[in-house]
Write a protein that holds these residues in place. Structure first.
Motif, mmCIF file in Angstrom:
data_model
loop_
_atom_site.group_PDB
_atom_site.id
_atom_site.type_symbol
_atom_site.label_atom_id
_atom_site.label_comp_id
_atom_site.label_asym_id
_atom_site.label_seq_id
_atom_site.Cartn_x
_atom_site.Cartn_y
_atom_site.Cartn_z
ATOM 1 N N LEU A 37 -18.158 -5.390 -9.082
ATOM 2 C CA LEU A 37 -18.226 -3.927 -9.460
ATOM 3 C C LEU A 37 -19.492 -3.442 -10.072
ATOM 4 C CD1 LEU A 37 -16.605 -1.700 -9.007
ATOM 5 C CD2 LEU A 37 -15.456 -1.814 -11.315
ATOM 6 N N ALA A 38 -20.010 -4.393 -11.170
ATOM 7 C CA ALA A 38 -21.210 -4.044 -11.869
ATOM 8 C C ALA A 38 -22.326 -3.845 -11.081
ATOM 9 C CB ALA A 38 -21.488 -4.957 -13.017
ATOM 10 N N LYS A 39 -22.583 -4.984 -10.002
ATOM 11 C CA LYS A 39 -23.404 -4.749 -9.151
ATOM 12 C C LYS A 39 -23.612 -3.728 -8.168
ATOM 13 C CE LYS A 39 -24.494 -9.778 -9.070
ATOM 14 N NZ LYS A 39 -24.298 -11.116 -8.317
ATOM 15 N N THR A 40 -22.260 -3.467 -7.950
ATOM 16 C CA THR A 40 -22.041 -2.017 -6.883
ATOM 17 C C THR A 40 -22.614 -0.924 -7.617
ATOM 18 O OG1 THR A 40 -20.227 -3.191 -5.992
ATOM 19 C CG2 THR A 40 -20.311 -0.933 -5.711
ATOM 20 N N LEU A 41 -22.244 -0.788 -8.892
ATOM 21 C CA LEU A 41 -22.278 0.359 -9.581
ATOM 22 C C LEU A 41 -23.930 0.449 -9.901
ATOM 23 C CD1 LEU A 41 -19.206 0.759 -11.834
ATOM 24 C CD2 LEU A 41 -20.016 2.151 -9.834
ATOM 25 N N VAL A 42 -24.764 -0.687 -10.126
ATOM 26 C CA VAL A 42 -26.154 -0.702 -10.238
ATOM 27 C C VAL A 42 -26.804 -0.151 -8.866
ATOM 28 C CG1 VAL A 42 -28.075 -2.263 -10.495
ATOM 29 C CG2 VAL A 42 -26.333 -2.653 -11.937
ATOM 30 N N MET A 43 -26.293 -0.517 -7.621
ATOM 31 C CA MET A 43 -26.585 -0.049 -6.348
ATOM 32 C C MET A 43 -26.687 1.420 -6.594
ATOM 33 S SD MET A 43 -25.348 -2.976 -3.830
ATOM 34 C CE MET A 43 -25.826 -2.082 -2.471
ATOM 35 N N VAL A 44 -25.413 1.900 -6.870
ATOM 36 C CA VAL A 44 -25.160 3.550 -7.244
ATOM 37 C C VAL A 44 -26.345 3.956 -7.782
ATOM 38 C CG1 VAL A 44 -23.706 5.274 -7.759
ATOM 39 C CG2 VAL A 44 -22.732 3.141 -6.484
ATOM 40 N N LEU A 45 -26.714 3.351 -9.080
ATOM 41 C CA LEU A 45 -27.202 3.858 -9.830
ATOM 42 C C LEU A 45 -29.121 4.003 -9.210
ATOM 43 C CD1 LEU A 45 -28.112 5.051 -12.610
ATOM 44 C CD2 LEU A 45 -28.361 2.634 -13.436
ATOM 45 N N ALA A 46 -29.138 3.032 -8.556
ATOM 46 C CA ALA A 46 -30.694 2.910 -7.775
ATOM 47 C C ALA A 46 -30.644 4.024 -6.922
ATOM 48 C CB ALA A 46 -30.749 1.554 -7.340
ATOM 49 N N VAL A 47 -29.833 4.122 -6.133
ATOM 50 C CA VAL A 47 -29.704 5.310 -5.159
ATOM 51 C C VAL A 47 -29.706 6.685 -5.989
ATOM 52 C CG1 VAL A 47 -28.394 6.686 -3.488
ATOM 53 C CG2 VAL A 47 -28.494 4.065 -3.419
ATOM 54 N N MET A 99 -31.342 7.235 -8.783
ATOM 55 C CA MET A 99 -32.640 7.579 -9.335
ATOM 56 C C MET A 99 -33.636 7.871 -8.211
ATOM 57 S SD MET A 99 -32.689 6.833 -12.639
ATOM 58 C CE MET A 99 -34.330 6.373 -12.824
ATOM 59 N N ILE A 100 -33.705 6.938 -7.004
ATOM 60 C CA ILE A 100 -34.362 7.328 -6.061
ATOM 61 C C ILE A 100 -34.267 8.792 -5.534
ATOM 62 C CG2 ILE A 100 -35.101 6.951 -3.469
ATOM 63 C CD1 ILE A 100 -34.225 3.911 -4.290
ATOM 64 N N CYS A 101 -33.125 9.189 -5.396
ATOM 65 C CA CYS A 101 -32.791 10.542 -4.805
ATOM 66 C C CYS A 101 -33.049 11.924 -5.731
ATOM 67 C CB CYS A 101 -31.204 10.944 -4.313
ATOM 68 S SG CYS A 101 -30.858 9.595 -3.046
ATOM 69 N N TRP A 102 -32.884 11.381 -6.954
ATOM 70 C CA TRP A 102 -32.901 12.414 -8.233
ATOM 71 C C TRP A 102 -34.513 12.545 -8.853
ATOM 72 C CZ3 TRP A 102 -30.554 16.774 -9.246
ATOM 73 C CH2 TRP A 102 -29.171 17.137 -8.645
ATOM 74 N N SER A 103 -35.077 11.307 -8.806
ATOM 75 C CA SER A 103 -36.667 11.394 -9.359
ATOM 76 C C SER A 103 -37.547 12.430 -8.825
ATOM 77 C CB SER A 103 -37.081 9.993 -9.067
ATOM 78 O OG SER A 103 -36.260 8.988 -9.547
ATOM 79 N N PRO A 104 -37.571 12.648 -7.615
ATOM 80 C CA PRO A 104 -38.735 13.750 -7.296
ATOM 81 C C PRO A 104 -38.336 15.162 -7.761
ATOM 82 C CG PRO A 104 -38.148 12.427 -5.372
ATOM 83 C CD PRO A 104 -36.912 11.859 -6.270
ATOM 84 N N VAL A 105 -36.808 15.330 -8.031
ATOM 85 C CA VAL A 105 -36.278 16.643 -8.511
ATOM 86 C C VAL A 105 -36.652 16.837 -9.871
ATOM 87 C CG1 VAL A 105 -34.440 18.281 -8.772
ATOM 88 C CG2 VAL A 105 -34.722 16.710 -6.702
ATOM 89 N N THR A 134 -32.333 18.387 -1.286
ATOM 90 C CA THR A 134 -31.289 18.123 -0.086
ATOM 91 C C THR A 134 -30.930 16.524 -0.388
ATOM 92 O OG1 THR A 134 -33.080 17.535 1.288
ATOM 93 C CG2 THR A 134 -31.851 19.685 1.436
ATOM 94 N N LEU A 135 -31.869 15.829 -1.006
ATOM 95 C CA LEU A 135 -31.701 14.436 -1.567
ATOM 96 C C LEU A 135 -30.717 14.067 -2.431
ATOM 97 C CD1 LEU A 135 -35.505 13.067 -2.160
ATOM 98 C CD2 LEU A 135 -33.892 12.680 -0.295
ATOM 99 N N CYS A 136 -30.116 15.216 -3.054
ATOM 100 C CA CYS A 136 -28.962 15.182 -3.935
ATOM 101 C C CYS A 136 -27.886 14.838 -3.257
ATOM 102 C CB CYS A 136 -28.813 16.275 -4.784
ATOM 103 S SG CYS A 136 -30.202 16.575 -5.754
ATOM 104 N N LEU A 137 -27.663 15.546 -2.098
ATOM 105 C CA LEU A 137 -26.566 15.496 -1.093
ATOM 106 C C LEU A 137 -26.568 14.130 -0.480
ATOM 107 C CD1 LEU A 137 -26.455 18.974 0.829
ATOM 108 C CD2 LEU A 137 -24.774 18.219 -0.947
ATOM 109 N N LEU A 138 -27.878 13.589 -0.190
ATOM 110 C CA LEU A 138 -27.930 12.274 0.363
ATOM 111 C C LEU A 138 -27.240 11.233 -0.695
ATOM 112 C CD1 LEU A 138 -28.909 10.160 2.385
ATOM 113 C CD2 LEU A 138 -31.086 10.134 1.444
ATOM 114 N N ASN A 139 -27.824 11.535 -1.928
ATOM 115 C CA ASN A 139 -27.049 10.543 -2.874
ATOM 116 C C ASN A 139 -25.530 10.524 -3.052
ATOM 117 O OD1 ASN A 139 -26.867 9.004 -5.602
ATOM 118 N ND2 ASN A 139 -26.072 11.021 -6.182
ATOM 119 N N SER A 140 -25.170 11.735 -2.949
ATOM 120 C CA SER A 140 -23.541 12.003 -3.030
ATOM 121 C C SER A 140 -22.842 11.350 -1.492
ATOM 122 C CB SER A 140 -23.106 13.511 -3.039
ATOM 123 O OG SER A 140 -23.581 13.770 -4.268
#
Length: 340
Positions: free
Chosen positions: A242-252, A254-260, A285-291
């Protein structure tokens, strides 16, 4: 031209919002509408499915980890609905027949949803941190009651911070410097909100770094001493998964929200060109991609949710098969009655 003026009086005028409608061609508007419609629809469907899988199973809805994940899914659903409706109306249909208060209310809804989504990830990170750092005391420290109280405090805090512009912290009321990206938003408020988000991200990164470090130590210990797999080790592997899963969520995330976030920070110190404003609109629109991506990661990485999803699909196929066979059975029954 009011749009070439950067005085507060101009930015607080009746037609101030027209200056922030940066999509000039029909192609740009169609592209934004398509992205919002696609990402928003998939996000609502996927996160609704996650909520159904969590609360339809007694084994998952009672665990604090999945309570926090359900809060994340709910925040993503609300963000998708509010963001798509307000964003498309503003940038695609160029609707300006609403007041300053209505706009700030919509912006507050988007900010609340995103802040709650990020804060839910923080609570999940703290949950994993306690589970791995103090496993013997985990059930005493992390109870369902405390989980729900933490979520209540989280949502109230996020809603309060997001509603500050509506309550008076805006550049029109204070006659202060207005944001280059959002109508009526005070630059100092935007700076404070960015700092709040950065603190949340920093805490999440620290917690997950510690979780993965402890997980790596545990796996190395098991391999070195060839520990026999038991209930405790099985639970530890589930926590690591579960920790690795949520790290993947966090990586996504960061990628989606960093430009904004980068463009928001840049807008505080400089005047943005129309080109950068358009880039910001498309990056939003990357924020929606993250969700939209978060539930996919759950389905692929969480064994419990994946098993529940397979059961749902199996039940649906059985019902579909029965419904297809029912007319044939009814027809056979009627034919035998006629022959009799």
């Amino acid at each position: 031209n009011v749009c070439k003026t950067h005085e507060n009086a101009s930015k607080c005028s009746a037609n101030a919002m027209e200056c922030f409608m940066v999509l000039s061609t029909q192609t740009q508007k169609i592209s934004i509408a398509t992205l919002c419609g696609l990402f928003g629809t998939l996000c609502i469907f996927e996160n609704s499915l996650v909520l159904y899988l969590i609360f339809s199973s007694p084994g998952t809805r009672r665990k604090p980890s999945y309570i926090f994940i359900s809060s994340l899914a709910l925040a993503d659903i609300l963000a998708s609905i509010i963001f798509v409706c307000s964003f498309v109306n503003f940038h695609v249909f160029n609707k300006t027949d609403f007041s300053k208060e209505t706009y700030l209310l919509q912006l507050g809804g988007v900010n609340t949803s995103f802040s709650a989504s990020l804060s839910s990830l923080l609570l999940t990170a703290l949950d994993r941190y306690i589970s791995i750092s103090r496993p013997s005391e985990y059930k005493l420290l992390m109870t369902r009651k405390r989980a729900w109280i933490a979520l209540g405090v989280l949502w109230v805090t996020c809603a309060t911070i997001a509603s500050l512009p509506l309550l008076g912290w805006n550049c029109c009321t204070l006659n202060s410097t207005c944001s280059e990206l959002f109508p009526f938003v005070d630059n100092n408020y935007l700076s404070s909100w960015i700092c709040f988000i950065m603190v949340l991200l920093g805490c999440i990164i620290y917690a997950y770094t510690h979780v993965l470090w402890r997980a790596h130590q545990h796996v190395a210990y098991m391999e070195k001493h060839q520990v026999q797999v038991g209930k405790q080790n099985s639970r530890m592997r589930m926590d690591v998964m579960l920790a690795k899963t949520l790290v993947m969520v966090l990586a996504v995330l960061m990628i989606c929200w960093s430009p904004v976030l980068i463009l928001m920070i840049y807008s505080i110190f400089a005047v943005l060109s129309n080109h950068l404003r358009k880039v910001f609109a498309f990056c939003s629109t990357l924020c929606l991609l993250n969700s939209m991506v978060n539930p996919i990661i759950y389905a692929l990485r969480s064994k419990e949710l994946y098993s529940s999803l397979r059961m749902v699909f199996s039940r649906f196929r059985r019902q579909l098969k029965v419904s297809e066979e029912s007319p044939e059975a009814e027809s056979t029954h009627k034919s035998s009655m006629v022959e009799t």
